[in-house]
Design a protein around this motif. Structure first.
Motif, short mmCIF file in Angstrom:
data_model
loop_
_atom_site.label_atom_id
_atom_site.label_comp_id
_atom_site.label_asym_id
_atom_site.label_seq_id
_atom_site.Cartn_x
_atom_site.Cartn_y
_atom_site.Cartn_z
N GLY A 60 0.82 -1.21 0.00
CA GLY A 60 0.00 0.00 0.00
C GLY A 60 0.85 1.26 0.00
O GLY A 60 0.46 2.30 -0.52
N VAL A 61 2.05 1.14 0.59
CA VAL A 61 2.95 2.29 0.66
C VAL A 61 3.26 2.82 -0.74
O VAL A 61 3.38 4.03 -0.94
CB VAL A 61 4.25 1.88 1.39
CG1 VAL A 61 5.36 2.89 1.14
CG2 VAL A 61 3.99 1.75 2.87
N PHE A 62 3.38 1.90 -1.70
CA PHE A 62 3.76 2.34 -3.04
C PHE A 62 2.56 2.82 -3.85
O PHE A 62 2.69 3.32 -4.96
CB PHE A 62 4.46 1.20 -3.80
CG PHE A 62 5.74 0.79 -3.13
CD1 PHE A 62 6.90 1.54 -3.30
CD2 PHE A 62 5.79 -0.32 -2.32
CE1 PHE A 62 8.07 1.18 -2.69
CE2 PHE A 62 6.97 -0.70 -1.70
CZ PHE A 62 8.11 0.06 -1.88
N PRO A 65 -0.12 8.18 -2.84
CA PRO A 65 0.85 9.22 -3.22
C PRO A 65 1.64 9.80 -2.05
O PRO A 65 2.85 9.96 -2.15
CB PRO A 65 -0.03 10.29 -3.87
CG PRO A 65 -1.23 9.57 -4.33
CD PRO A 65 -1.44 8.42 -3.38
N SER A 66 0.96 10.07 -0.92
CA SER A 66 1.69 10.71 0.18
C SER A 66 2.76 9.78 0.74
O SER A 66 3.87 10.20 1.07
CB SER A 66 0.71 11.12 1.28
OG SER A 66 0.15 9.97 1.86
N LEU A 67 2.42 8.48 0.82
CA LEU A 67 3.40 7.52 1.35
C LEU A 67 4.51 7.27 0.34
O LEU A 67 5.67 7.05 0.71
CB LEU A 67 2.72 6.21 1.73
CG LEU A 67 1.83 6.28 2.96
CD1 LEU A 67 1.14 4.95 3.22
CD2 LEU A 67 2.64 6.70 4.18
N LEU A 68 4.14 7.30 -0.96
CA LEU A 68 5.16 7.10 -1.99
C LEU A 68 6.17 8.24 -1.93
O LEU A 68 7.39 8.03 -2.02
CB LEU A 68 4.51 7.04 -3.37
CG LEU A 68 5.46 6.78 -4.53
CD1 LEU A 68 6.15 5.43 -4.36
CD2 LEU A 68 4.74 6.82 -5.86
N LEU A 69 5.66 9.44 -1.72
CA LEU A 69 6.54 10.60 -1.61
C LEU A 69 7.47 10.44 -0.41
O LEU A 69 8.66 10.72 -0.47
CB LEU A 69 5.68 11.86 -1.45
CG LEU A 69 6.17 13.10 -2.20
CD1 LEU A 69 6.35 12.81 -3.66
CD2 LEU A 69 5.21 14.25 -1.98
N PRO A 207 11.02 18.22 -0.48
CA PRO A 207 12.31 17.54 -0.32
C PRO A 207 12.43 16.27 -1.18
O PRO A 207 13.52 15.96 -1.67
CB PRO A 207 12.36 17.18 1.16
CG PRO A 207 11.32 17.99 1.82
CD PRO A 207 10.34 18.41 0.79
N ALA A 208 11.32 15.55 -1.37
CA ALA A 208 11.40 14.29 -2.12
C ALA A 208 11.89 14.55 -3.54
O ALA A 208 12.79 13.86 -4.04
CB ALA A 208 10.04 13.60 -2.14
N TYR A 209 11.31 15.58 -4.20
CA TYR A 209 11.72 15.87 -5.59
C TYR A 209 13.14 16.40 -5.64
O TYR A 209 13.93 16.02 -6.52
CB TYR A 209 10.77 16.88 -6.23
CG TYR A 209 9.35 16.38 -6.33
CD1 TYR A 209 9.09 15.12 -6.87
CD2 TYR A 209 8.28 17.15 -5.91
CE1 TYR A 209 7.79 14.65 -6.96
CE2 TYR A 209 6.98 16.69 -5.99
CZ TYR A 209 6.75 15.43 -6.52
OH TYR A 209 5.48 14.97 -6.61
N PHE A 314 12.64 1.24 -3.42
CA PHE A 314 12.00 0.05 -2.87
C PHE A 314 12.30 -0.07 -1.37
O PHE A 314 11.40 -0.26 -0.55
CB PHE A 314 12.47 -1.20 -3.61
CG PHE A 314 11.91 -2.47 -3.04
CD1 PHE A 314 10.58 -2.80 -3.21
CD2 PHE A 314 12.72 -3.31 -2.30
CE1 PHE A 314 10.06 -3.96 -2.66
CE2 PHE A 314 12.21 -4.48 -1.75
CZ PHE A 314 10.88 -4.79 -1.93
N PHE A 315 13.59 0.08 -1.01
CA PHE A 315 13.93 -0.07 0.41
C PHE A 315 13.46 1.12 1.24
O PHE A 315 13.13 0.96 2.41
CB PHE A 315 15.43 -0.32 0.58
CG PHE A 315 15.79 -1.75 0.30
CD1 PHE A 315 15.58 -2.72 1.26
CD2 PHE A 315 16.31 -2.13 -0.92
CE1 PHE A 315 15.89 -4.04 1.01
CE2 PHE A 315 16.63 -3.45 -1.18
CZ PHE A 315 16.42 -4.42 -0.21
N GLY A 316 13.43 2.30 0.62
CA GLY A 316 12.85 3.44 1.31
C GLY A 316 11.39 3.18 1.62
O GLY A 316 10.89 3.51 2.70
#
Lengths: 368, 314
Positions: A60-62, A65-69, A207-209, A314-316
Motif C-alpha cells: 500500500g505504501v507504493f 501518493p503521500s506515502l510514496l513521496l 524535499p522528495a523531488y 524500494f527499500f525506502g
C-alpha cells in the motif's frame, strides 16, 4: 570436476551455468524477492499475525501518493550512500562505513548552518552550496581514513570502516549533548532547527523531488566517472586486479585514496539530505541504518548506478512501511528491518542459483 | 569488572578464531551475538538460565549454518553474506524481543507465566559462584568470584588452543585455511571442516550474546551489542588467531571499557562520556594498525585462504 553432494536420493551436482540472459537474471531476482516475502510471511503467520494484511500495508505504501513521496524521501540518503559504495565496491574496497560517513555529512551541514546563524558569515544563497561542499568533504575524509590505512599500511578496510561508524555516531551524541545543543530546546539533545534557506526543498518546494534530483545527478556522475573517465577506469582495474593495475602503470595507492574519498563524499551528501531534507535538524540516531541498507542496495543493484535509484526507492518504501505496520497492526518497527535482511539473504541465494545450475542424478545413472 | 566485560569478547573471539583458521570470515558475529542475547532473554523468563544458555548456543549454530551454506557451499562473497547475516540478526532480535512479539512467544513457550513477567524489560542475572579457597586470595581472587560462563571461558581458551595446535583435527583445520587444495588432496573434507568451524564460531557467538545479557547487563535494548561483535573480530586479528593470546586481548578491551566507566563515574572534568565511549573503537583501529605493521615485519600469518571460497573446479 564439478561439485557434487552424495545423498540417498541420488547425486546432486552443481555446475557452473555458462552465460545467461538479462531477462533470466531479472526474473531470478524477482523470484528471490517473492520467496523472501514468503519466508517473512511464514514468520509473521507462525506468530499468529496476519501476513496478508501486513503485505497489504507494505505494498500500500507504493500506491498511496503521500506515502510514496515519503518513501522517495527516505530513499535519498540510501541512494546517495549506495552510489558512493558502488564506486568503492567496484574498486574491491569494502566500505562498510556508509553509516558513519552519513553522520559526518550531517555534522558538516549542521556546522555550516550554525556558523551562519551565530556569525552570519555567508550570504543566504551561498549556504546550500557550502553545505553540499562541506558534507562531501567531511564524509569523504571519514572514509579516507580507512582508505589511507589500506593504501599506506595495508590494513584491511572492513573493520576500520565499521568501527568509524560507531565513532561518528558518538561524535554526533557529543555535539548535540554539548556545544551544539539548541539553547531553546528545553535541554533535549537536538541542534537548532534548520532555517528555510538550509532546507532541501528548491524543486517544487518538496524535499522528495529535490532529493530525487540529487540522486539522479549522483547516479549520472557515478556512471560517467566509471564508464567514461580515466580515474574511473583505474578504479575498476584496481578492483579487478591490483597486480594488473600496477603493471599497467596505474598508481594503485593514489587510486585507492581517490576512490575511498569519493565513496565517502557521496555518503556525506546523503547525510546532508537527512538533516536538511528529512529531519530538519541534527539529532542522535538521525539515521535508522540508511548506511547499512545502502550496502544491500549497492549489492542488489549489481553496482549499477541507475538500478541503485530504483532499489533505494524500494527499500525506502520498506522503511516507510515499518512505521505504517506499527501504526495499523501493532507490528514492531524492527519487522521491516527483518524483512529487509531476509530479502537480502534470498537475493544472494538467487545470485548463486543464477550462476550455477543444480543437477539431480537418479541413483543408477552413472555420473560424468 | 575487567574480566566481566572481557569474557564477552573472549567467548566471541574463541569461536571466530576457529572459523577464520579454516578460511571463513564470519562477519555475522555481531548479528549472532545480538540474537543470542535476545533468545537468552526470552528463554530465561520462560524456562530459566540453563535453557536460555543452551537455546542461545543452538540459535547461534543455526544462524551460522546460514552463513556456512551460503559462503562454503554456494561460494558467495563472505563479506556480503556475513553482513547480511548481521542485519538479519539485528532485525530478527529486535522483532522477537519487542514487547508485543515477546509476549506472544512467552505465552506460547510457557502459558503459566505470570502477567508481571510478560512485560518486563529485564531478566534475572546469572548468579556469581565463588570458588571456595581461590576466591579469598587477594588481588587474583576476583577471577574466582564470577558466574559459570566466565569459568567456562577460562577452561575453553586453553582447551581450544590445545585442540587447534596439538591435535590432528586442529592441524587439519589450519591446513584447510592455509591451502585447501592441498588439504583436499590429503583426503580432508574441506567443505565439512569449514562448515564445522563456522558452526563452532556460531555457537560461541550465541553463548557470548547470552553472557552479555545474562552475565553483564540483563536489560533488553534493541541492538544492545553495540558493535561488540565487530570489536571481537578485530580482537581475533590482534590475537594473531591464537586462542591463548585472545585471553590477553579480550581483557585488554575489557579493561579499556572499565576505565571508560570509571572515568565517567569520577566525572573527569569536562571530558564528555560520549568522547570516552569512543575509546574501545579507536583502540580496536589502533590494534589493527599495529598488527598490520607488525605482520609486514614478521610475516605473521593471516590464514592464507581467509575469505576465499574453495571449489574443486578451479
Amino acid at each position: 570436476m564439478p561439485f557434487t553432494l552424495e545423498t540417498r536420493l541420488g547425486r546432486i551436482r552443481v555446475e557452473r551455468r555458462v552465460g545467461y540472459g538479462r531477462l533470466y537474471s531479472i526474473s531470478m531476482t524477482l523470484l528471490s524477492l517473492a520467496i523472501a516475502l514468503l519466508v517473512a510471511g511464514l514468520i509473521l503467520a507462525s506468530l499468529g499475525l496476519d501476513p496478508v494484511a501486513a503485505f497489504q500495508v507494505i505494498f500500500g505504501v507504493f500506491m498511496k501518493p503521500s506515502l510514496l513521496l515519503e518513501s522517495i524521501k527516505q530513499s535519498i540518503p540510501i541512494c546517495l550512500a549506495a552510489l558512493g559504495l558502488s564506486i568503492a565496491f567496484k574498486m574491491n574496497f569494502w566500505n562498510i562505513g556508509a553509516e558513519g560517513q552519513l553522520y559526518m555529512g550531517m555534522i558538516a551541514s549542521t556546522g555550516i548552518v550554525l556558523l551562519h546563524s551565530y556569525y552570519g558569515l555567508f550570504n543566504e544563497w551561498a549556504i546550500m552550496p557550502l553545505m553540499l561542499l562541506a558534507s562531501f568533504l567531511l564524509g569523504g575524509a571519514w572514509c579516507l581514513i580507512a582508505g589511507a590505512l589500506k593504501a599506506r599500511l595495508g590494513v584491511n578496510e572492513i573493520l576500520p570502516t565499521l568501527m568509524l561508524n560507531y565513532v561518528a555516531m558518538l561524535v554526533v551524541e557529543f555535539l548535540v549533548h554539548g556545544p551544539w545543543r539548541d539553547p531553546k530546546g528545553y535541554g533535549f539533545p537536538l541542534s537548532i532547527p534548520f532555517p528555510d534557506y538550509a532546507k532541501l526543498n528548491f524543486v517544487f518546494g518538496e524535499p522528495a523531488y529535490t532529493g530525487l534530483l540529487l540522486s539522479v545527478l549522483g547516479a549520472a556522475a557515478v556512471f560517467l566517472l566509471l564508464e567514461y573517465t580515466k580515474p574511473g577506469f583505474e578504479i575498476k582495474v584496481v578492483g579487478q586486479s591490483p597486480a594488473v593495475a600496477r603493471y599497467a602503470g596505474i598508481r594503485v595507492r593514489r587510486t585507492i585514496l581517490l576512490g575511498s574519498f569519493l565513496s565517502g563524499g557521496l555518503a556525506g551528501i546523503g547525510g546532508l539530505s537527512i538533516v536538511s531534507g528529512i529531519i530538519g535538524r541534527l539529532r542522535p540516531g538521525a539515521s535508522p541504518g540508511y548506511g547499512y541498507t545502502a550496502i544491500m542496495v549497492a549489492a542488489l543493484a549489481g553496482l549499477n548506478p541507475w538500478v541503485v535509484i530504483v532499489a533505494s526507492i524500494f527499500f525506502g518504501g520498506l522503511l516507510t512501511a515499518g512505521g505504517a505496520l506499527q501504526m495499523s497492526m501493532g507490528i514492531p518497527r524492527a519487522a521491516a528491518q527483518m524483512i529487509q535482511a531476509i530479502i537480502f539473504l534470498m537475493i544472494l541465494v538467487g545470485e548463486f542459483i543464477k550462476r550455477y545450475k543444480i543437477v539431480l542424478e537418479k541413483p543408477g545413472v552413472s555420473g560424468s | 569488572m575487567t574480566v566481566q566485560v572481557g569474557t564477552v569478547y573472549l567467548l566471541a573471539s574463541l569461536g571466530e578464531i576457529y572459523a577464520e583458521r579454516s578460511g571463513i570470515l564470519n562477519l555475522g558475529l555481531e548479528g549472532i551475538m545480538v540474537m543470542g542475547a535476545a533468545i537468552s532473554f526470552i528463554f530465561t523468563l520462560a524456562y530459566g538460565h540453563l535453557a536460555a544458555i543452551l537455546a542461545s548456543i543452538i540459535v547461534g549454530i543455526l544462524m551460522s549454518l546460514i552463513l556456512a551454506v551460503m559462503a562454503i557451499y554456494m561460494r558467495l562473497n563472505q563479506t556480503v553474506t556475513g553482513l547480511a547475516l548481521t542485519m538479519f540478526g539485528l532485525g530478527l532480535s529486535g522483532f522477537l524481543a519487542s514487547p508485543e512479539i515477546r509476549r506472544i512467544i512467552l505465552l506460547a513457550l510457557n502459558p503459566s507465566l505470570p502477567e508481571r513477567l510478560l512485560a518486563i524489560q529485564e531478566a534475572p542475572k546469572l548468579p556469581e559462584i565463588p570458588v571456595p579457597g581461590l576466591s579469598e586470595i587477594p588481588v587474583i581472587g576476583c577471577f574466582f568470584r564470577q558466574n559459570v560462563l566466565v569459568y567456562i571461558s577460562y577452561m575453553a581458551a586453553p582447551l581450544m588452543w590445545f585442540i587447534l595446535f596439538k591435535t590432528k583435527p586442529g592441524l587439519s583445520l589450519r591446513s584447510v585455511g592455509e591451502n585447501p587444495a592441498a588439504a583436499d588432496a590429503m583426503g580432508i573434507n574441506v567443505f565439512k571442516l569449514r562448515c564445522a568451524a563456522t558452526m563452532i564460531s556460531g555457537g560461541f557467538a550465541g553463548l557470548a550474546g547470552a553472557y552479555l545479557f545474562l552475565g553483564f547487563q540483563p536489560f533488553w535494548q534493541e541492538g544492545l551489542t553495540a558493535g561488540k561483535g565487530f570489536i571481537a573480530l578485530s580482537l581475533v586479528i590482534l590475537s594473531t588467531w591464537n586462542p591463548l593470546k585472545a585471553i590477553l586481548g579480550a581483557y585488554l578491551f575489557g579493561g579499556v571499557e572499565v576505565i571508560q566507566y570509571r572515568l565517567q563515574l569520577f566525572g573527569l572534568g569536562a571530558l564528555s562520556p560520549y568522547l570516552l565511549a569512543m575509546l574501545p573503537y579507536l583502540i580496536a583501529i589502533a590494534a589493527l594498525i599495529a598488527v598490520s605493521i607488525e605482520s609486514v615485519r614478521k610475516r605473521i600469518g593471516v590464514p592464507a585462504s581467509l575469505g576465499i571460497p574453495y571449489s574443486r573446479e578451479e
